[in-house]
Design an enzyme around this catalytic site. Structure first.
Site, PDB file in Angstrom:
ATOM      1  CG  MET A 322      40.583  40.824  44.541  1.00 12.24           C
ATOM      2  SD  MET A 322      41.400  42.445  44.490  1.00 12.24           S
ATOM      3  CE  MET A 322      42.457  42.311  43.055  1.00 12.24           C
ATOM      4  CB  VAL A 399      36.438  31.264  46.389  1.00 14.61           C
ATOM      5  CG1 VAL A 399      36.137  30.020  45.236  1.00 14.61           C
ATOM      6  CG2 VAL A 399      36.998  30.957  47.632  1.00 14.61           C
ATOM      7  CD  GLU A 400      43.411  33.367  45.291  1.00 13.64           C
ATOM      8  OE1 GLU A 400      44.529  33.112  45.711  1.00 13.64           O
ATOM      9  OE2 GLU A 400      42.986  33.163  44.076  1.00 13.64           O
ATOM     10  CE  LYS A 405      41.747  31.087  42.536  1.00 15.90           C
ATOM     11  NZ  LYS A 405      41.131  32.285  41.818  1.00 15.90           N
ATOM     12  CB  SER A 427      47.070  36.643  45.686  1.00 18.34           C
ATOM     13  OG  SER A 427      46.181  35.700  46.694  1.00 18.34           O
ATOM     14  CG  HIS A 448      48.483  38.738  41.876  1.00 18.86           C
ATOM     15  ND1 HIS A 448      49.316  38.767  42.900  1.00 18.86           N
ATOM     16  CD2 HIS A 448      47.247  39.166  42.406  1.00 18.86           C
ATOM     17  CE1 HIS A 448      48.893  39.199  44.060  1.00 18.86           C
ATOM     18  NE2 HIS A 448      47.753  39.288  43.911  1.00 18.86           N
ATOM     19  CG  ASN A 451      41.643  44.998  47.640  1.00 16.25           C
ATOM     20  OD1 ASN A 451      41.089  45.581  46.843  1.00 16.25           O
ATOM     21  ND2 ASN A 451      41.362  44.493  48.562  1.00 16.25           N
ATOM     22  CD  GLU A 460      53.276  39.327  42.245  1.00 13.95           C
ATOM     23  OE1 GLU A 460      54.473  39.327  42.829  1.00 13.95           O
ATOM     24  OE2 GLU A 460      52.150  38.752  42.523  1.00 13.95           O
ATOM     25  CG  ASN A 498      50.978  37.401  48.371  1.00 12.58           C
ATOM     26  OD1 ASN A 498      50.799  38.585  49.247  1.00 12.58           O
ATOM     27  ND2 ASN A 498      49.983  37.343  47.486  1.00 12.58           N
TER      28      ASN A 498
END
Length: 662
Positions: A322, A399-400, A405, A427, A448, A451, A460, A498
């Site tokens: 991303m 990384v999510e 974060k 996301s 956001h 991909n 978004e 999502n």
């Protein structure tokens, strides 16, 4: 008094008749433009070359706009006519007749005519160019007939003239995809006759006319009947395979275009008009036109009431899939991009991915080589804790994991100028929870991207409870300036796309556990209009990523069941995480799925569609009721642009649970 939309001037020669330059100062063709053009053509018809002093030897069409020749018909005017209900059909019939008559007059002139195409030349703009004897385009031109994407067909002569110019095979490919052609492939397909730098377009056209190298052409192309029949039959089969018969416009295009080669010019134009008037009455066309206007609304969102300095310097934190995708897109739009990673090896990997994306863009004629080279030069690697003093916007794309974060964002904030906007590309994670780690949460926002970044238009823009109005407006303006389409949403689990997609995917997993074949479920949803089925989509996303998003939403939304589908957990536990691992719900070899031999069952495909679409419709209504977005239009727009939700159906808010299978 309104300014003239078309201006003219005579380009005089020594002891010779003059060439008339007709210059457009408008983006689109509407009633007023046709009225002005008609007046000019009457004069041309009177003074076209007679050998006498004061006559006109030729006509050159060009544009005053920097990057647009003509972008097509005025769709706002079309919508007004459609909104008149019963009268709209009669009014639009007149519009079609006027356009056809005007372009016929251009084609029937006894003197050479040249279209000088600088930049965008689409729809009605290209139909005007087709009526000319010769077409010269700038290297950055984008040329085509995209009407099929609006559920209609080119009806100002495009469907009739194009196959006579480029042949039926090329003409069908151009009109059925609706994709704009770059100058080089357009020249190869004979859509244009010459490529010339924009500053020399008119001069080149004038020289060609005076050299007598442009001849009036016989528009009739004789084609082997068997070849034509095979081409049209194959085109129809390809359309059915691709669209599952859900879109009427491609079939009308094939019928009119294939019949045009054995019809008179007049009869073919009449067939165009009749097909157009039939198509504008379909719900598919109305839904596609609505999506177009929602796109236009997104492009203009907040522009009227807010002006600020443009954001030019951006830091992208994270050089993974991303991060690299975002950095490449921003660099291609002229932004200076600092690509930040924790190590030289990771930033080098990101730069390699960015370079590959630029190469692909050149190969597909999305960018020319100088623009690509400039874009690559716009990306500056930053390793470790090096400061970036001129950062106006930071986009975190790591990384999510919420705690990771929060830590990274907190460290970043300390190194940035006071007015820098800090954004996350998450996301689904909570913007408000991330903001807790920041001293200035009013400057924090979600941006956001989807991909792959270079293909997906939707972004978004996620507003947290403490995000300031100015930050939201600057973020929206930034997204618009880089050629993406923003939708503003409030911080909520999964945001919009999502949030609505997860129940759909989870329901699909449960259907698998109930004994449904994945191929049959996927096939039913594709036939209904989705770009791919839910199992194929999960494999593309990655089952591990799906599990992460599902878990986050289940933890934060009370109405969703707390237990994840065992199938998803078992596949991930065994290392089957989708296409990237070679196996998920499907098996893959060299990136392509291996088809299994499944005997057709007596399964109720309508029940599949009703259940899965119904889950999206239900969740969409919850999103609206919770005020995550301002309107139902925002939900439909986000789902169509973010997931490919069947555009011809208008979006989930246009459906009800009872009619979702229709």
């Amino acid at each position: 008094m309104d300014k003239e939309l078309i201006t003219t001037k005579l380009i005089n020669g020594c002891n010779r008749a003059s060439i008339l330059s007709i210059e457009f100062d408008t983006n689109s063709l509407n009633k007023r433009v046709f009225n002005e053009l008609s007046t000019i053509l009457t004069m041309v018809e009177k003074y076209q070359a007679t050998g006498d002093q004061g006559s006109i030897d030729g006509v050159v069409f060009s544009s005053k706009k920097d990057k647009i020749f003509l972008a097509g018909a005025d769709l706002f005017e079309m919508k007004e006519l459609l909104d008149t209900d019963l009268e709209g059909n009669r009014f639009l019939s007149t519009v079609i007749e006027v356009g056809q008559e005007t372009f016929n007059r251009i084609a029937d002139l006894k003197i050479p005519t040249v279209a000088c195409i600088n930049g965008v030349c689409l729809g009605g703009g290209y139909e005007l160019a087709l009526a000319c004897d010769y077409r010269i385009a700038s290297p950055d031109a984008k040329i085509g007939l995209p009407e099929v994407n609006l559920g209609i067909l080119p009806a100002w002569g495009g469907t009739t003239r194009l196959p006579r110019l480029v042949g039926i095979i090329n003409a069908l490919q151009i009109t059925l995809t609706g994709a704009p052609q770059a100058a080089k492939p357009a020249l190869k397909k004979k859509m244009i006759d010459k490529i010339q730098h924009r500053e020399y377009l008119v001069r080149t056209a004038v020289d060609l006319i005076r050299s007598n190298k442009i001849q009036k052409r016989d528009p009739i192309v004789i084609m082997n009947t068997v070849t034509k029949r095979i081409s049209c039959t194959k085109a129809r089969a390809n359309v059915t395979q691709k669209t599952k018969g859900n879109y009427p416009a491609p079939y009308k295009i094939i019928d009119v275009m294939c019949n045009s080669l054995q019809s008179s010019h007049r009869d073919s134009l009449e067939a165009e008009r009749e097909a157009f008037l039939q198509l504008i009455q379909t719900k598919e066309m109305r839904n596609l036109l609505r999506i177009f206007f929602l796109q236009e609304k997104s492009k203009k969102l907040m522009v009227d009431d807010f002006k600020t300095g443009y954001i030019n310097n951006v830091v992208v934190v994270g050089a993974g899939t991303m991060g690299a995708g975002i950095a490449q897109w921003l660099a291609s739009k002229g932004k200076k991009v600092y690509l930040k990673e924790v190590s030289h090896s990771l930033v080098a990997k990101g730069l390699k991915a960015i370079g590959k994306l630029f190469v692909q863009s050149v190969q597909k004629h999305k960018l020319d080589r100088p623009t690509a080279r400039h874009g690559i030069a716009n990306v500056i690697p930053v390793v470790g804790r090096d400061k970036v003093d001129d950062a106006e916007l930071v986009i975190e794309a790591i990384v999510e994991k919420l705690d990771v974060k929060q830590r990274v964002l907190s460290q970043l904030e300390k190194t940035l100028p006071d007015d820098t906007i800090i954004a996350t590309n998450t996301s689904a994670l909570s913007i408000d929870e991330m903001a807790e780690s920041l001293k200035h949460p009013e400057r924090f926002i979600g941006i956001h991207f989807f991909n792959p970044v270079h293909k997906m238009q939707l972004v978004e823009v996620v507003r947290g409870r403490q995000t300031s109005d100015e930050t939201v407006k600057r973020a929206v303006e930034f997204v618009q300036r880089i050629g993406k389409l923003p939708v503003v949403v409030k911080d909520s689990p999964g945001f919009v796309v999502n949030r609505i997609l997860v129940p759909y995917l989870v329901d699909a997993c449960r259907m698998f556990e109930d004994g449904y074949h994945i191929e049959e479920v996927d096939e039913a949803m594709v036939k209904w209009g989705m770009p791919m089925g839910p199992f194929r989509l999960m494999d593309e996303i990655g089952l591990d990523v799906c599990q992460h998003v599902v878990t986050d939403l289940y933890d934060r939304l009370d109405h969703l069941d707390s237990e994840l589908p065992p199938t998803l957990k078992d596949l991930i536990a065994d290392g089957y995480i989708g296409k990237k691992s070679g196996e998920g719900f499907y098996k893959y070899k060299k990136g392509k799925s291996i088809k299994r031999d499944i005997k057709p069952s007596d399964i109720d495909r309508e029940a599949i569609v009703c259940r899965l679409v119904g889950s999206m419709v239900t969740e969409s209504q919850r999103v609206l009721d919770e005020g995550v977005v301002d309107s139902a239009d925002d939900i439909d727009f986000a789902m169509i642009m973010g997931t490919g939700f069947a555009p011809f159906r208008g979006g989930p808010m246009k459906l009800t649970a009872l009619e979702s299978h229709v």
